[in-house]
Write a protein that holds these residues in place. Structure first.
Motif, PDB file in Angstrom:
ATOM      1  N   UNK A 202     -18.336 -12.324 -27.464  1.00 36.75           N
ATOM      2  CA  UNK A 202     -17.555 -11.332 -26.719  1.00 36.75           C
ATOM      3  C   UNK A 202     -17.706  -9.919 -27.257  1.00 36.75           C
ATOM      4  N   UNK A 203     -17.769  -8.908 -26.366  1.00 38.88           N
ATOM      5  CA  UNK A 203     -17.875  -7.501 -26.777  1.00 38.88           C
ATOM      6  C   UNK A 203     -16.599  -7.006 -27.458  1.00 38.88           C
ATOM      7  N   UNK A 204     -16.642  -5.756 -27.937  1.00 40.88           N
ATOM      8  CA  UNK A 204     -15.541  -5.180 -28.711  1.00 40.88           C
ATOM      9  C   UNK A 204     -14.254  -5.056 -27.904  1.00 40.88           C
ATOM     10  N   UNK A 205     -14.364  -5.034 -26.587  1.00 41.16           N
ATOM     11  CA  UNK A 205     -13.175  -4.904 -25.745  1.00 41.16           C
ATOM     12  C   UNK A 205     -12.212  -6.059 -25.948  1.00 41.16           C
ATOM     13  N   UNK A 206     -12.733  -7.225 -26.259  1.00 40.57           N
ATOM     14  CA  UNK A 206     -11.908  -8.427 -26.360  1.00 40.57           C
ATOM     15  C   UNK A 206     -11.470  -8.672 -27.802  1.00 40.57           C
ATOM     16  N   UNK A 207     -10.347  -9.398 -27.947  1.00 42.20           N
ATOM     17  CA  UNK A 207      -9.825  -9.709 -29.272  1.00 42.20           C
ATOM     18  C   UNK A 207     -10.904 -10.362 -30.131  1.00 42.20           C
ATOM     19  N   UNK A 208     -10.890 -10.021 -31.425  1.00 42.64           N
ATOM     20  CA  UNK A 208     -11.922 -10.530 -32.336  1.00 42.64           C
ATOM     21  C   UNK A 208     -11.587 -11.911 -32.859  1.00 42.64           C
ATOM     22  N   UNK A 209     -10.440 -12.453 -32.483  1.00 42.13           N
ATOM     23  CA  UNK A 209      -9.987 -13.705 -33.065  1.00 42.13           C
ATOM     24  C   UNK A 209     -10.686 -14.903 -32.448  1.00 42.13           C
ATOM     25  N   UNK A 210     -11.004 -15.869 -33.284  1.00 40.33           N
ATOM     26  CA  UNK A 210     -11.512 -17.145 -32.831  1.00 40.33           C
ATOM     27  C   UNK A 210     -13.020 -17.218 -32.779  1.00 40.33           C
ATOM     28  N   UNK A 211     -13.568 -18.329 -33.216  1.00 40.74           N
ATOM     29  CA  UNK A 211     -14.991 -18.600 -33.025  1.00 40.74           C
ATOM     30  C   UNK A 211     -15.150 -19.146 -31.614  1.00 40.74           C
ATOM     31  N   UNK A 212     -14.755 -18.331 -30.647  1.00 39.86           N
ATOM     32  CA  UNK A 212     -14.657 -18.816 -29.280  1.00 39.86           C
ATOM     33  C   UNK A 212     -15.516 -17.981 -28.351  1.00 39.86           C
ATOM     34  N   UNK A 213     -15.755 -18.529 -27.175  1.00 39.37           N
ATOM     35  CA  UNK A 213     -16.407 -17.790 -26.118  1.00 39.37           C
ATOM     36  C   UNK A 213     -15.426 -17.549 -24.989  1.00 39.37           C
ATOM     37  N   UNK A 214     -15.864 -16.769 -24.021  1.00 40.07           N
ATOM     38  CA  UNK A 214     -15.044 -16.455 -22.863  1.00 40.07           C
ATOM     39  C   UNK A 214     -15.750 -16.935 -21.597  1.00 40.07           C
ATOM     40  N   UNK A 215     -14.974 -17.419 -20.656  1.00 42.26           N
ATOM     41  CA  UNK A 215     -15.473 -17.779 -19.334  1.00 42.26           C
ATOM     42  C   UNK A 215     -14.728 -16.921 -18.323  1.00 42.26           C
ATOM     43  N   UNK A 216     -15.462 -16.123 -17.586  1.00 39.61           N
ATOM     44  CA  UNK A 216     -14.860 -15.235 -16.595  1.00 39.61           C
ATOM     45  C   UNK A 216     -15.248 -15.707 -15.204  1.00 39.61           C
ATOM     46  N   UNK A 217     -14.256 -16.141 -14.419  1.00 36.10           N
ATOM     47  CA  UNK A 217     -14.477 -16.589 -13.049  1.00 36.10           C
ATOM     48  C   UNK A 217     -14.224 -15.406 -12.125  1.00 36.10           C
ATOM     49  N   UNK A 218     -15.270 -14.925 -11.458  1.00 36.63           N
ATOM     50  CA  UNK A 218     -15.166 -13.761 -10.582  1.00 36.63           C
ATOM     51  C   UNK A 218     -15.040 -14.249  -9.138  1.00 36.63           C
TER      52      UNK A 218
END
Length: 794
Positions: A202-218
């Motif tokens: 995830x880019x800097x815009x998103x929280x830095x917490x977690x060894x996680x990814x993001x899923x964005x449903x558009x």
């Protein structure tokens, strides 16, 4: 038996297929000239493309295998719509001569290209659902199953190489997890989804917490002055049955848009765990069997009001209530030289309650028509729950001729609340795009526990625990990022996020207060090279922090039975993760991701054994650092018009070093998997659909744990009726009942293994009916406290 049922079902559904017809015609100009190479579209009532073809030298076209029904026929010439008419097909249909006006055919030539099925952008992978067969008759969960690098298993969503995932709708987080999140995703028709973005770093815009990814449903843009509603219901039969029901309503008129979704579930399932501890003098075999009953309801409300062309305000509420009961049985047998020396039986009737509420207020302001904007979010969420797990243990030590019956009270409750706010600026310029913003949040948690053990024979209290644990955390963050297209082939993006964290933990009984504060910086870098439309190379780097869940720092004990309990660690520190990725894509067909991950101060659960008493303590510790090197290869192909196949292979090698005497100094090993998700279209009108999904996880070794192979095979069918407004689904999941494995490790010289099964073999019948305008969508809001709410589990 299952195979017979599937065969019968296939024959029955096949018999529902409609008659196949031909549709023919000839395209001519108004001057009766033959028009060759005109493109003819045949669309269904939802304007979904059924077939397309081109006219020949005589201006003629021919559609084959057209099911009876109502359609819309369009004639396109030089990328311009020149004719559109509705037709009804009941048998072979000849439309005769179709006249078009081609006088202005050379005034303007517009080249329109449909987006690729899968695209690689500078900071994410994009799966264009609207170009996939999965958009037919499915829901958001079906679409996620066919998205590269995602795995759906046991009602959870995972990204290859990541420990957790967060789901967003239109770049706004969904404050749900577990069963509630699954139910909500099933409420979104896949036909309403434009694309799914997988953000592994995830880019800097998103929280830095977690060894996680993001899923964005558009979602697709809403159609103004329209409304739609969907009724849904499903029945799942595993060992026991479960009902899920829901309804949603969306509305968009003038300046107001709204979405209401309400759901309810009620069911039962089982959980089993076969445990083995091999102590120096005896072999301890434990069998757990839990029959769980659960029911709950919840809802989501989103309102957005467009004040004018530049300003809009919104509100989002999400809340629910769920209750659970569990009939837990635990049987332990201990052997020495193959002779039974101990028998322990524990029975518990536990129950739990949980309530959660979240509220988001938001404001958007557009500075100009070029895309510059600022968004402001204020959020509040609260989560309260209690659990009672009394048990009765009958412990018979045959070897020492001791018999003890113990009753226990085992209660706990928790209360958590968070308030936060954030502001985000998005500023595109000719020289690039700037993004910057800030966030502040404060979280308070309060845990209480009470345990009391009694000797039933003399009513003597043998153990008592009563304590309260409070934990407060505040985080302030700022970020900035800059993205630029250096040329048509080169793109880049850099970002920097700084977070200042202050924590305070208080064990009330021990009057122990611990404070900690730290400031950390989290950089991100992305570079992309795209030499042409078919080839894409991408590299990225990011640093992240993995903060422990609030419950993991609670030192109070929670007893599983008389010889086993878990406890948190108030001194648990966050882990830091460095992620590197290299990606290559070849058109829609091939996608390769190589990644390296370095974790410092990794934490997790360790089973500490008291060898003399044969008791187990499950502790949370910072005990390792690790390196992971992985490769993911995926390919989406359409070998036939009726088949879309998504295949993926993943391999990870890991090395870890431990800083505890409980384990060996270091470990190394690997893990790998293969999956194949296949969507089938049985009829030309796309009303009878199927899917065959298979996943196999090979034997693996991850840090100190070894795992045996596991796999599952799922079959599913969908039938669309009443102009595709009614969807009837039937699914058979984990047909061979192999979606489980055995995890084993050695701690303190004690070999241990766990074989857990989550009731995954099941049959599901689902119904959904859509009416109104099915294209309406209302976007979700990304709240400013999604990170904190995700850490509040227990």
């Amino acid at each position: 038996m299952t195979r017979i049922i599937i065969s019968i079902l296939f024959l029955l559904l096949t018999s529902l297929g409609l008659a196949q017809n031909t549709v023919t015609g000839i395209v001519q100009s108004t001057e009766s000239k033959k028009i060759d190479f005109a493109e003819i579209y045949l669309l269904d009532h939802e304007e979904t493309l059924v077939q397309n073809t081109f006219t020949d030298e005589a201006g003629a076209f021919n559609f084959k295998e057209v099911a009876s029904g109502n359609y819309k026929l369009q004639v396109h010439y030089f990328a311009k719509l020149t004719l559109e008419q509705s037709i009804n097909v009941q048998n072979n249909t000849d439309l005769g001569i179709l006249k078009i006006d081609n006088n202005s055919q050379l005034d303007e030539i517009v080249l329109e290209a449909r987006a690729k099925l899968i695209e690689r952008q500078v900071d994410r992978l994009v799966f264009n659902v609207e170009n996939s067969v999965t958009a037919l008759g499915g829901d958001a969960l079906d679409a996620l199953k066919n998205t590269p690098q995602l795995n759906i298993s046991n009602e959870s969503i995972n990204i290859a190489g990541k420990s957790s995932v967060q789901v967003m709708i239109n770049d706004r987080i969904i404050q749900m997890s577990g069963e509630d999140l699954m139910n909500y995703l099933k409420s979104i028709p896949a036909s309403n989804i434009k694309k799914i973005e997988v953000i592994t770093n995830p880019p800097a815009k998103y929280e830095a917490s977690g060894n996680s990814g993001l899923i964005n449903i558009v979602l697709k843009e809403a159609k103004q002055d329209a409304w739609s509603s969907t009724l849904r219901s499903s029945y799942r039969q595993a060992t026991y049955g479960t009902f899920n029901n829901g309804v949603n309503f969306s509305y968009d008129k003038n300046k107001l848009s709204a979405l209401v979704d309400i759901y309810q579930y009620d069911g039962k399932n089982i959980y089993t765990n076969d445990i083995n501890y091999l102590y120096p003098t005896e072999d301890w075999q434990e069998n757990m069997h839990n029959k769980n009953s659960y029911k709950g309801f919840g809802g989501l409300l989103t309102l957005n009001y467009k004040i004018n062309d530049k300003n809009s305000i919104g509100l989002q509420y999400n809340g629910g209530d769920n209750d659970s009961k569990s009939d837990e049985k635990n049987q332990t047998h201990s052997y020495s030289n193959q002779e039974l020396i101990k028998e322990y039986f524990t029975k518990s009737d536990s129950k739990g309650e949980n309530q959660y509420h979240s509220l988001n207020l938001n404001f958007d302001h557009k500075f100009d028509t070029l895309g510059k904007k600022v968004t402001v979010d204020l959020d509040y969420w609260t989560n309260k729950g209690k659990e009672q797990s009394p048990f009765l243990s009958d412990m018979n030590n045959i070897g020492q001729q001791q018999h003890l019956i113990t009753s226990a009270v085992n209660d706990s409750d928790r209360a958590m609340d968070n308030i936060s706010g954030k502001v985000d600026f998005y500023m595109p310029y000719k020289f690039g795009t700037l993004e910057y913003g800030a966030k502040a949040s404060s979280t308070n948690t309060d845990y209480n526990v009470f345990s009391e053990f009694k000797n039933v024979s003399n009513d003597q209290i043998t153990l008592s625990q009563k304590d309260e644990f409070k934990y407060n955390e505040s985080i302030q963050a700022v970020y900035a990022s800059y993205s630029v297209d250096f040329s048509k082939k080169w793109m880049g993006k850099v970002g920097l996020r700084g977070e200042y964290t202050q924590t305070e933990s208080n064990s009330v009984k021990n009057n122990q207060v611990d404070k900690n504060d730290y400031f950390k910086i989290f950089p991100t870098v992305y570079v992309q090279y795209k030499p042409n439309d078919n080839h894409n190379f991408n590299a990225n780097f990011g640093r992240r922090i993995q903060r422990p869940g609030y419950w993991e720092m609670n030192p109070n004990r929670w007893y599983n039975n008389a010889t086993s309990y878990g406890e948190g660690n108030p001194f648990l520190q966050p882990a830091f993760v460095y992620n590197f990725e290299l990606n290559y894509s070849y058109s829609d067909y091939l996608h390769i991701k190589a990644y390296y991950q370095n974790m410092q101060d990794g934490y997790g659960q360790i089973t500490v054994h008291d060898v003399e008493k044969q008791t187990q303590i499950f502790k949370r510790l910072n005990y390792y650092k690790a390196n992971y090197l992985g490769l993911v290869i995926s390919s989406t192909v359409k070998p036939f018009t009726w088949l879309e196949s998504n295949n993926e292979f993943g391999l990870t090698y890991n090395e870890s070093k431990n800083n505890t005497d409980l384990l060996a100094p270091s470990f190394s090993g690997s893990s790998s998997y293969f999956k194949s998700y296949n969507s089938l279209t049985f009829t030309a009108d796309k009303t009878f659909l199927g899917e065959v999904n298979f996943r196999y996880s090979f034997a693996s070794k991850i840090r100190e744990y070894r795992a045996t192979p596991e796999y599952y095979l799922d079959l599913g069918f969908k039938y669309l009726a009443f102009d595709k407004k009614l969807t009837i689904g039937l699914a058979f999941e984990d047909i061979f009942k192999r979606d489980f494995n055995t995890m084993s490790s050695e701690i303190q010289g004690v070999k241990q293994s766990f074989t857990q099964y989550y009731d995954t073999q099941l049959v599901r019948l689902s119904l959904s009916y859509r009416f109104g305008n099915s294209k309406i969508n209302v976007s979700q809001r990304q709240t400013s406290n999604q990170e904190e709410s995700g850490r509040g589990g227990s």
